[in-house]
Design an enzyme around this catalytic site. Structure first.
Site, short mmCIF file in Angstrom:
data_model
loop_
_atom_site.label_atom_id
_atom_site.label_comp_id
_atom_site.label_asym_id
_atom_site.label_seq_id
_atom_site.Cartn_x
_atom_site.Cartn_y
_atom_site.Cartn_z
N ASP A 59 8.47 -12.55 -8.97
CA ASP A 59 8.48 -11.18 -9.49
C ASP A 59 7.03 -10.74 -9.69
OD1 ASP A 59 8.53 -8.96 -11.28
OD2 ASP A 59 10.54 -9.55 -11.92
N ASN A 86 2.31 -3.34 -2.89
CA ASN A 86 3.28 -2.34 -2.40
C ASN A 86 4.61 -2.39 -3.13
OD1 ASN A 86 4.78 -0.77 -0.12
ND2 ASN A 86 5.75 -2.81 -0.13
N SER A 136 2.70 7.18 -4.43
CA SER A 136 3.76 8.08 -3.95
C SER A 136 3.30 9.51 -4.12
CB SER A 136 5.04 7.86 -4.76
OG SER A 136 6.02 8.83 -4.42
N SER A 138 5.17 11.35 -5.43
CA SER A 138 5.74 11.56 -6.77
C SER A 138 4.71 11.28 -7.86
CB SER A 138 6.96 10.65 -6.98
OG SER A 138 8.01 11.06 -6.13
N TYR A 149 9.38 7.44 -12.87
CA TYR A 149 8.75 7.10 -11.59
C TYR A 149 7.46 7.92 -11.40
CZ TYR A 149 8.59 6.03 -6.54
OH TYR A 149 8.22 5.59 -5.28
N LYS A 153 3.73 6.26 -10.92
CA LYS A 153 2.95 6.42 -9.69
C LYS A 153 1.66 7.22 -9.94
CE LYS A 153 5.54 4.03 -6.88
NZ LYS A 153 5.06 2.77 -6.29
N THR A 184 13.68 3.89 4.06
CA THR A 184 13.56 2.46 3.73
C THR A 184 14.77 2.08 2.88
OG1 THR A 184 12.46 2.81 1.61
CG2 THR A 184 11.03 2.68 3.54
N1 LIG Z 1 10.74 5.09 0.60
C1 LIG Z 1 10.13 6.14 0.07
O1 LIG Z 1 10.53 7.31 0.31
C2 LIG Z 1 8.92 5.95 -0.80
C3 LIG Z 1 8.17 7.08 -1.12
C4 LIG Z 1 7.06 6.93 -1.92
C5 LIG Z 1 6.68 5.68 -2.37
N2 LIG Z 1 7.43 4.59 -2.05
C6 LIG Z 1 6.98 3.29 -2.55
O2 LIG Z 1 6.88 2.40 -1.47
C7 LIG Z 1 6.91 1.06 -1.96
C8 LIG Z 1 7.80 0.21 -1.08
O3 LIG Z 1 9.14 0.67 -1.17
P1 LIG Z 1 10.08 0.89 0.10
O4 LIG Z 1 10.31 2.32 0.23
O5 LIG Z 1 9.57 0.11 1.25
O6 LIG Z 1 11.46 0.29 -0.45
P2 LIG Z 1 12.19 -1.09 -0.16
O7 LIG Z 1 13.27 -1.15 -1.18
O8 LIG Z 1 12.58 -1.18 1.26
O9 LIG Z 1 11.07 -2.19 -0.45
C9 LIG Z 1 10.64 -2.50 -1.74
C10 LIG Z 1 10.46 -4.01 -1.81
O10 LIG Z 1 9.86 -4.33 -3.08
C11 LIG Z 1 10.54 -5.48 -3.58
N3 LIG Z 1 10.44 -5.53 -5.03
C12 LIG Z 1 10.99 -4.66 -5.93
N4 LIG Z 1 10.73 -5.07 -7.17
C13 LIG Z 1 10.01 -6.22 -7.08
C14 LIG Z 1 9.48 -7.12 -8.03
N5 LIG Z 1 9.63 -6.92 -9.33
N6 LIG Z 1 8.81 -8.22 -7.57
C15 LIG Z 1 8.65 -8.43 -6.24
N7 LIG Z 1 9.14 -7.61 -5.30
C16 LIG Z 1 9.82 -6.52 -5.72
C17 LIG Z 1 11.98 -5.29 -3.11
O11 LIG Z 1 12.71 -6.51 -3.15
C18 LIG Z 1 11.79 -4.73 -1.71
O12 LIG Z 1 11.75 -5.73 -0.72
C19 LIG Z 1 7.36 1.16 -3.41
O13 LIG Z 1 6.25 1.01 -4.26
C20 LIG Z 1 7.90 2.58 -3.52
O14 LIG Z 1 7.82 3.08 -4.83
C21 LIG Z 1 8.54 4.70 -1.27
#
Ligand SMILES: NC(=O)c1ccc[n+]([C@@H]2O[C@H](COP(=O)([O-])OP(=O)(O)OC[C@H]3O[C@@H](n4cnc5c(N)ncnc54)[C@H](O)[C@@H]3O)[C@@H](O)[C@H]2O)c1
Length: 253
Positions: A59, A86, A136, A138, A149, A153, A184
């Site tokens: 984690d 990330n 983000s 956001s 959130y 961010k 995603t």
């Molecule tokens: N998808 C979007 O639209 C979007 C937009 C803006 C920002 N983000 C950011 O992008 C980043 C990646 O997210 P994503 O969209 O690829 O989603 P995703 O759910 O596909 O990937 C996120 C990954 O982070 C891991 N994770 C979550 N909590 C964790 C923890 N406590 N310890 C270790 N790993 C952990 C999850 O298991 C997952 O594999 C995040 O920070 C998210 O906030 C995503």
């Protein structure tokens, strides 16, 4: 195959899926090696046969996990040149009577973990190394019902600005990437009308792909961004350029 990250060792958190996985694939395709970390239940089966990827489970909000991931980079590959912090979680908490523990958890994963990650890797990184953080859009504005959130961010964007000054004294750069709506695991709940409504608010009239966010991380990690630090780069199809007063025009191709 390119050579942008030739022989570089990059640690990627949240590497099992979505943007993290796309970053791993991008770094590998540019000649790098990766330590990928994610939660124990995360599915890394796609990385099983890739010798250049070493997986660490844990984690990100746990200091020991961060130390372990950096130690793995050193033990397995002898160095660490980059980190892509990330991993993140969404979180909706009612502003008026939602659980404050839920707020704490989002801040732990989205902010505290980034501090822990920066500390762990910057202790051993050499000058010329670089860190990127997935923030983000956001974090640049507010969203209804998403104050937790948004707060988390926004915090990492300013963390990146502030940390860039202390890290610069060690020759390490740090920047944030601000994705807009991206397909995603985190956004699988957006289907039908909510997906379409979001798409319509994006000037380029489509959601982003994880590989497009990964490309921004890759650039900021690389020597091509050698004079860029403390920045946050929106990768959002133009969404954050809109003042919000008018819906962008639809394509008339
Ligand atoms: N998808 C979007 O639209 C979007 C937009 C803006 C920002 N983000 C950011 O992008 C980043 C990646 O997210 P994503 O969209 O690829 O989603 P995703 O759910 O596909 O990937 C996120 C990954 O982070 C891991 N994770 C979550 N909590 C964790 C923890 N406590 N310890 C270790 N790993 C952990 C999850 O298991 C997952 O594999 C995040 O920070 C998210 O906030 C995503």
């Amino acid at each position: 195959m390119g050579e942008l990250h030739n022989n570089k060792v990059v640690w990627v958190t949240g590497a099992a899926s979505g943007i993290g996985r796309a970053v791993v694939e991008e770094v590998l395709s540019e000649g790098g090696r990766v330590v990928g970390s994610d939660l124990p239940e995360a599915d890394f089966s796609w990385a099983e046969d890739i010798g250049e990827v070493f997986v660490v489970s844990g984690d990100v909000s746990d200091p020991e996990h961060n130390e372990m991931a950096v130690k793995c980079a050193e033990d397995q590959f002898g160095r660490i040149d980059g980190a892509v912090l990330n991993a993140g979680m969404a979180g909706r908490v009612d502003l008026f009577d939602g659980s404050i523990e839920s707020f704490d958890r989002v801040m732990e994963v989205n902010v505290r973990a980034v501090v822990l990650g920066v500390r762990a890797c910057s202790r051993v990184m050499r000058p010329g190394s670089a860190i990127t953080v997935t923030a983000s859009t956001s974090g640049m504005r507010g969203d209804p019902g998403m104050w937790v959130y948004n707060t988390s961010k926004a915090a990492v964007i300013n963390l990146v600005r502030s940390a860039s000054m202390d890290l610069a004294a060690r020759g390490i750069r740090i920047n944030a990437v601000c994705p807009g709506p991206t397909e995603t695991g985190m956004t699988t709940g957006f289907e039908g009308q909510p997906y379409e409504d979001m798409r319509r608010r994006i000037p380029l009239q489509r959601w982003g792909h994880a590989r497009e966010i990964a490309a921004a991380h890759s650039f900021l990690l690389s020597s091509q961004a050698s004079f860029v630090t403390g920045a946050h780069l929106p990768v959002d199809g133009g969404m954050s350029a809109n003042s919000g007063q008018f819906t962008p025009p639809a394509f008339s191709l």
